[in-house]
Design a protein around this motif. Structure first.
Motif, short mmCIF file in Angstrom:
data_model
loop_
_atom_site.label_atom_id
_atom_site.label_comp_id
_atom_site.label_asym_id
_atom_site.label_seq_id
_atom_site.Cartn_x
_atom_site.Cartn_y
_atom_site.Cartn_z
N ALA A 1 28.31 -150.77 7.39
CA ALA A 1 29.39 -151.64 6.91
C ALA A 1 29.07 -152.21 5.53
N THR A 2 27.81 -152.59 5.32
CA THR A 2 27.40 -153.13 4.02
C THR A 2 27.52 -152.06 2.94
N LEU A 3 27.10 -150.83 3.24
CA LEU A 3 27.21 -149.74 2.27
C LEU A 3 28.67 -149.43 1.93
N VAL A 4 29.53 -149.45 2.93
CA VAL A 4 30.96 -149.20 2.69
C VAL A 4 31.55 -150.29 1.80
N LEU A 5 31.24 -151.53 2.10
CA LEU A 5 31.76 -152.63 1.29
C LEU A 5 31.24 -152.58 -0.14
N LEU A 6 29.97 -152.25 -0.32
CA LEU A 6 29.43 -152.11 -1.66
C LEU A 6 30.08 -150.94 -2.41
N GLY A 7 30.35 -149.85 -1.70
CA GLY A 7 31.05 -148.72 -2.30
C GLY A 7 32.46 -149.08 -2.74
N LEU A 8 33.15 -149.83 -1.90
CA LEU A 8 34.50 -150.29 -2.27
C LEU A 8 34.46 -151.22 -3.47
N LEU A 9 33.47 -152.09 -3.51
CA LEU A 9 33.31 -152.99 -4.65
C LEU A 9 33.07 -152.21 -5.93
N ALA A 10 32.19 -151.21 -5.87
CA ALA A 10 31.90 -150.40 -7.05
C ALA A 10 33.13 -149.61 -7.50
N ALA A 11 33.86 -149.03 -6.56
CA ALA A 11 35.06 -148.26 -6.90
C ALA A 11 36.14 -149.16 -7.51
N THR A 12 36.29 -150.35 -6.97
CA THR A 12 37.27 -151.29 -7.51
C THR A 12 36.88 -151.72 -8.92
N TRP A 13 35.61 -152.00 -9.11
CA TRP A 13 35.12 -152.43 -10.43
C TRP A 13 35.31 -151.32 -11.47
N LYS A 14 35.02 -150.08 -11.06
CA LYS A 14 35.20 -148.95 -11.97
C LYS A 14 36.68 -148.76 -12.30
N GLY A 15 37.55 -148.89 -11.31
CA GLY A 15 38.99 -148.78 -11.54
C GLY A 15 39.49 -149.86 -12.47
N LEU A 16 38.97 -151.08 -12.32
CA LEU A 16 39.35 -152.17 -13.21
C LEU A 16 38.94 -151.87 -14.64
N ARG A 17 37.73 -151.39 -14.82
CA ARG A 17 37.25 -151.05 -16.18
C ARG A 17 38.11 -149.95 -16.80
N ASN A 18 38.46 -148.94 -16.01
CA ASN A 18 39.31 -147.86 -16.51
C ASN A 18 40.69 -148.37 -16.89
N ALA A 19 41.26 -149.25 -16.05
CA ALA A 19 42.59 -149.79 -16.33
C ALA A 19 42.56 -150.67 -17.58
N GLU A 20 41.49 -151.45 -17.75
CA GLU A 20 41.38 -152.28 -18.95
C GLU A 20 41.25 -151.42 -20.21
N ALA A 21 40.49 -150.33 -20.11
CA ALA A 21 40.33 -149.43 -21.26
C ALA A 21 41.65 -148.75 -21.60
N THR A 22 42.41 -148.35 -20.58
CA THR A 22 43.71 -147.73 -20.80
C THR A 22 44.67 -148.72 -21.43
N LEU A 23 44.68 -149.94 -20.94
CA LEU A 23 45.55 -150.97 -21.50
C LEU A 23 45.21 -151.25 -22.95
N LYS A 24 43.93 -151.35 -23.24
CA LYS A 24 43.50 -151.60 -24.61
C LYS A 24 43.93 -150.46 -25.53
N ALA A 25 43.78 -149.22 -25.06
CA ALA A 25 44.19 -148.06 -25.86
C ALA A 25 45.69 -148.06 -26.09
N LEU A 26 46.47 -148.38 -25.06
CA LEU A 26 47.92 -148.40 -25.20
C LEU A 26 48.38 -149.52 -26.13
N GLU A 27 47.73 -150.67 -26.01
CA GLU A 27 48.12 -151.79 -26.87
C GLU A 27 47.77 -151.53 -28.33
N SER A 28 46.68 -150.84 -28.58
CA SER A 28 46.30 -150.57 -29.97
C SER A 28 47.13 -149.42 -30.55
N ALA A 29 47.72 -148.58 -29.70
CA ALA A 29 48.48 -147.43 -30.18
C ALA A 29 49.88 -147.81 -30.65
#
Length: 78
Positions: A22-50
């Motif tokens: 259960a701890t490994l699954v929760l840590l995996g979900l946390l990492a996936a969510t964090w990575k998705g947030l970083r990707n979304a922020e990078a996409t937003l930044k690219a769109l806003e600068s374009a």
């Protein structure tokens, strides 16, 4: 007392691995969510600068009284 807790009444072989999985699954979900947030922020930044910057007006986003009078919600209330 502590050894009884860790022994879990003879079920420690089932309980502790379940906690570990259960701890490994929760840590995996946390990492996936964090990575998705970083990707979304990078996409937003690219769109806003374009796109070119827009001028903001003083009443941007506000409706005038004439625009609010014709809404369907108010027409159905009357």
């Amino acid at each position: 007392m502590m050894s009884e807790f860790f022994h879990m009444g003879g079920y420690a072989a089932y309980v502790w691995p379940a906690y570990g999985i259960a701890t490994l699954v929760l840590l995996g979900l946390l990492a996936a969510t964090w990575k998705g947030l970083r990707n979304a922020e990078a996409t937003l930044k690219a769109l806003e600068s374009a796109r070119p910057a827009r001028r903001r007006t003083r009443n941007a986003g506000r409706k005038t009284a004439d625009q609010n009078a014709g809404t369907p919600a108010e027409a159905s209330e009357g």
